[in-house]
Design an enzyme around this catalytic site. Structure first.
Site, PDB file in Angstrom:
ATOM      1  N   SER A 586      72.291  18.879  30.523  1.00  0.00           N
ATOM      2  CA  SER A 586      72.805  18.572  31.906  1.00  0.00           C
ATOM      3  C   SER A 586      74.362  18.374  31.680  1.00  0.00           C
ATOM      4  O   SER A 586      74.941  19.228  31.398  1.00  0.00           O
ATOM      5  CB  SER A 586      71.933  17.525  32.728  1.00  0.00           C
ATOM      6  N   ASP A 661      65.125  25.786  37.475  1.00  0.00           N
ATOM      7  CA  ASP A 661      65.942  24.560  37.868  1.00  0.00           C
ATOM      8  C   ASP A 661      66.465  24.624  39.040  1.00  0.00           C
ATOM      9  O   ASP A 661      67.480  25.311  39.207  1.00  0.00           O
ATOM     10  CB  ASP A 661      66.922  24.522  36.705  1.00  0.00           C
ATOM     11  N   HIS A 693      64.281  21.265  35.668  1.00  0.00           N
ATOM     12  CA  HIS A 693      65.746  20.885  35.078  1.00  0.00           C
ATOM     13  C   HIS A 693      65.326  19.872  33.801  1.00  0.00           C
ATOM     14  O   HIS A 693      66.053  19.947  32.639  1.00  0.00           O
ATOM     15  CB  HIS A 693      66.440  19.784  35.894  1.00  0.00           C
TER      16      HIS A 693
END
Length: 721
Positions: A586, A661, A693
């Site tokens: 991320s 995602d 995600h």
């Protein structure tokens, strides 16, 4: 002497060889999972409840315990005794604890939101009452326990439990258009709440937010599934600089059966609202779009007038918290970073500061509440060092501070409602969680649960200690940890693999027990890698200036710090400066991508999982809090975007993303892939179909991912073995 030394090394190596090797299968099948207390809910008085699962009967129960003795007092409800429910997944009490809402067949929507079937269970009558035949969201008892409000199909409903009559109070709810009483995607993700309606204390009014998403751009994702044709997930997602939902605060009066919109002046967001101790006064928090001007409004429900009682501004941004607490006289407590560190403040009901309760060059990291009768405030802080969390009490006037937990590490408390007791969860880098009962004075009464069995089990494995240290570079001094290989020798050269997250206010270097990734780092250390984590500028719990230095330039200072950290570590006699890699997920993937590109003379390889590759692609609330809009700050966005530096790729790169995602969109990886292709730069890529995600749903998903990353590291970061 030499013969004796050789013999000793041989014996040590033999003992190490006889120990077990950590495997990825064990990491991801839960072999190293800690024993935990089930979610604890404090009750009235000195009691708490736990949701328990009985493996023999395959049933769930809500059981009541005494804080004083820790003994189970009674089973409040057990699904084995309910003909309509074989199990339930969650529960919530009414105010006087005579009824429960039980949820079943829960299905997730986004990170925090879900749908489910819900029943009201009457504890005295032992009866079940279905709230709605359809799946609903966020059912909530009225304070008088006579009604339940809930959301369905973007509207709000009230069910009268005495008459079974259902009243619909909003009618314009429509998917991807209007939402009543439930937050939109970006509020749920960034302001971290789902239920956007709240009963007044007298059960006569419901305050709720209405989200008009009409002008918010739509995002769509293909869902490949198992059917002949893919389907699409379509939802409103405001990217940086784009239109947000128009959000209004409304009050519904049950007696008049009428809703009134409240005038809150000029604002962009309503991140919090809460009823005060005055039945007729609602409190609402507003923010401007830059999120650097916060206003606290009091709304009088008798005439719907509103007034600002407190304003806080900041050169960068004002943090939104859940700490706002009203006392019986309607004075209130909240936390703020306005003196440079997060501290607790007490204001009167007019918004005038009474006193700053805590002070110092350290951060309050959790506000647990106040024993109003004794005028004692309970909180968690970094007074014992920024990587530790310790519990304290202090008088409301800021005097007589008392440390409640003695062990240095991570302490988290669950207090009884009257603050007579708390259950503390303690862990540190060497100690898995221990749950202990304390009284409100900080006296250790009884150990409840430990993980000694896990410690015993881990003695059979080749594990290296995690060592904390301070890394000094030309840019400052940073918290860091290191794991060295088994049979480490300072005379050898080892490859360095760095891990980090680096996002604003985050912390990766903390004195707490292992997470799953820590076992992966142990596996890599056993293979001959030195693993290091460094929290550079922009991370949290070292003051506002340290955290907010990255304002308007995400990815600039953080990347500089990781590159400089790698250079300093490369000077160590046992680090091979030609074999340095980095990874992240991320925000950490955004970072590892930039580090490999901008630090192409330092890093040999990198892995980026679900990375942001341009902040232009990410959501408005998060991104603009730290960057303002792309229209206002184009260079801040573009000069730190990996998309614009693809031509600098000089090492080995693995790019990973889930195609489903909804948070960091697959678009980020596709655009970055195209930039690398256009620059004629070779790279590796792994796409996980329909994974969100976290890339975890589905059989063997995490195992497959970590197998791939491990092999990539072994192929591109050479050890001396």
């Amino acid at each position: 002497m030499k013969k004796l030394l050789v013999f000793f090394i041989a014996i040590t190596s033999l003992a190490t060889a006889q120990k077990q090797h950590i495997t990825l299968e064990e990491i991801w099948n839960g072999s190293f999972r800690t024993e935990q207390m089930n979610e604890l809910n404090s009750m009235n008085g000195n009691f708490y409840t736990l949701l328990n699962f009985n493996r023999e009967t395959r049933s769930t129960s809500v059981d009541k315990y005494s804080y004083a003795t820790l003994n189970k007092i009674e089973t409040i409800v057990d699904s084995k005794n309910l003909s309509k429910l074989k199990y339930f997944e969650n529960y919530s009490f009414n105010n006087n604890e005579t009824k429960l809402i039980l949820g079943v067949d829960i299905e997730p929507i986004y990170r925090r939101s879900s749908l489910g079937l819900f029943y009201v269970y009457d504890i005295v009558l032992k009866s079940l009452q279905l709230i709605d035949k359809d799946k609903i969201q966020e059912p909530t008892f009225s304070p008088d326990s006579k009604k339940v409000a809930y959301a369905k199909n973007n509207n709000i409903y009230i069910k009268n439990l005495e008459t079974n009559i259902v009243t619909q109070i909003t009618f314009d709810g429509l998917k991807n258009n209007i939402i009543n009483g439930i937050s939109d995607w970006v509020y749920e993700e960034e302001f971290e709440f789902v239920r956007a309606f709240k009963w007044s204390n007298d059960s006569k009014n419901i305050a709720f937010l209405r989200f008009d998403e009409t002008e918010v751009p739509t995002f769509s994702m293909d869902i490949y599934g198992k059917t002949l044709y893919p389907t699409q997930q379509v939802f409103k997602y405001p990217k940086a600089g784009e239109n947000n939902s128009v959000v209004t605060l409304n009050i519904y009066n049950a007696e008049a059966n009428k809703s009134t919109e409240i005038d809150l002046g000029k604002y962009e967001y309503i991140p919090r609202f809460k009823w005060t101790k005055d039945t007729d006064v609602l409190c609402a928090t507003t923010l401007n779009r830059h999120q650097n001007n916060l206003n606290l409004y009091f709304i009088n429900t008798s005439n719907f007038s509103s007034k600002v009682v407190l304003t806080e501004t900041d050169a960068a941004y004002v943090e939104v918290t859940d700490n706002l607490t009203f006392l019986n006289d309607n004075s209130f407590i909240r936390t703020s970073e306005k003196d440079g560190f997060n501290h607790i403040y007490h204001y009167n009901k007019s918004g005038k500061l009474i006193n700053q309760i805590t002070k110092g060059n350290w951060e309050v990291t959790n506000f647990y509440g106040i024993n109003e009768k004794a005028k004692i405030v309970y909180y968690q802080s970094t007074e014992d060092g920024s990587i530790n969390r310790t519990l304290y009490s202090i008088n409301l006037n800021g005097k007589n501070k008392r440390r409640l937990t003695n062990s240095s590490g991570t302490n988290n408390a669950s207090f009884s409602k009257n603050f007579n007791y708390f259950i503390n969860s303690f862990s540190d880098v060497n100690t898995p969680p221990i749950y202990t009962l304390y009284n409100g004075k900080g006296e250790n009464l009884k150990e409840i649960l430990n993980n000694n069995a896990l410690l015993t089990k881990l003695k059979n494995y080749n594990l290296s200690p995690k060592e904390f240290f301070t890394l000094k570079t030309k840019n400052g001094e940073f918290n860091a940890w290191m794991i060295k290989p088994i049979n480490f020798s300072s005379e050898n050269k080892y490859p360095l693999f760095m891990t980090q997250y680096s996002g604003p206010g985050s912390q990766s270097v903390s004195n707490t027990w292992n997470r799953s990734n820590d076992y992966w780092y142990e596996l890599l250390a056993e293979k001959g890698y030195v693993i290091v984590c460094v929290d550079g500028r922009g991370t949290g719990f070292k003051g506002a200036d340290f955290k907010k230095i990255t304002y308007k330039e995400l990815g600039k200072y953080e990347v500089q710090d990781q590159i400089e950290a790698a250079k300093e570590l490369g000077k160590l006699p046992y680090i091979d400066a030609n074999e340095i890699g980095i990874w992240g997920w991320s925000y950490g993937g955004f970072m590892s991508s930039n580090c490999l590109l901008k630090g192409n003379d330092v890093f040999k390889m990198a892995i980026a999982v679900a990375p942001v590759t341009s902040w232009r692609f990410y959501d408005s609330i998060y991104t603009e809090r730290y960057m303002r809009t792309p229209q206002e700050n184009p260079t801040g966005y573009d000069e730190n975007s990996p998309l614009n530096y693809a031509n600098l790729l000089n090492g080995n790169f693995l790019l990973v993303h889930g195609s489903g995602d909804d948070n960091v969109h697959f678009q980020n990886t596709m655009r970055f892939s195209n930039a690398l292709i256009e620059a004629n730069k070779p790279f590796d890529e792994a796409i996980y179909p329909d994974r969100t995600h976290g890339i975890y749903r589905g059989k063997n998903t995490r195992l497959h991912l970590y197998n791939k990353m491990t092999k990539f590291i072994e192929q591109n970061l050479k050890t001396t073995k």
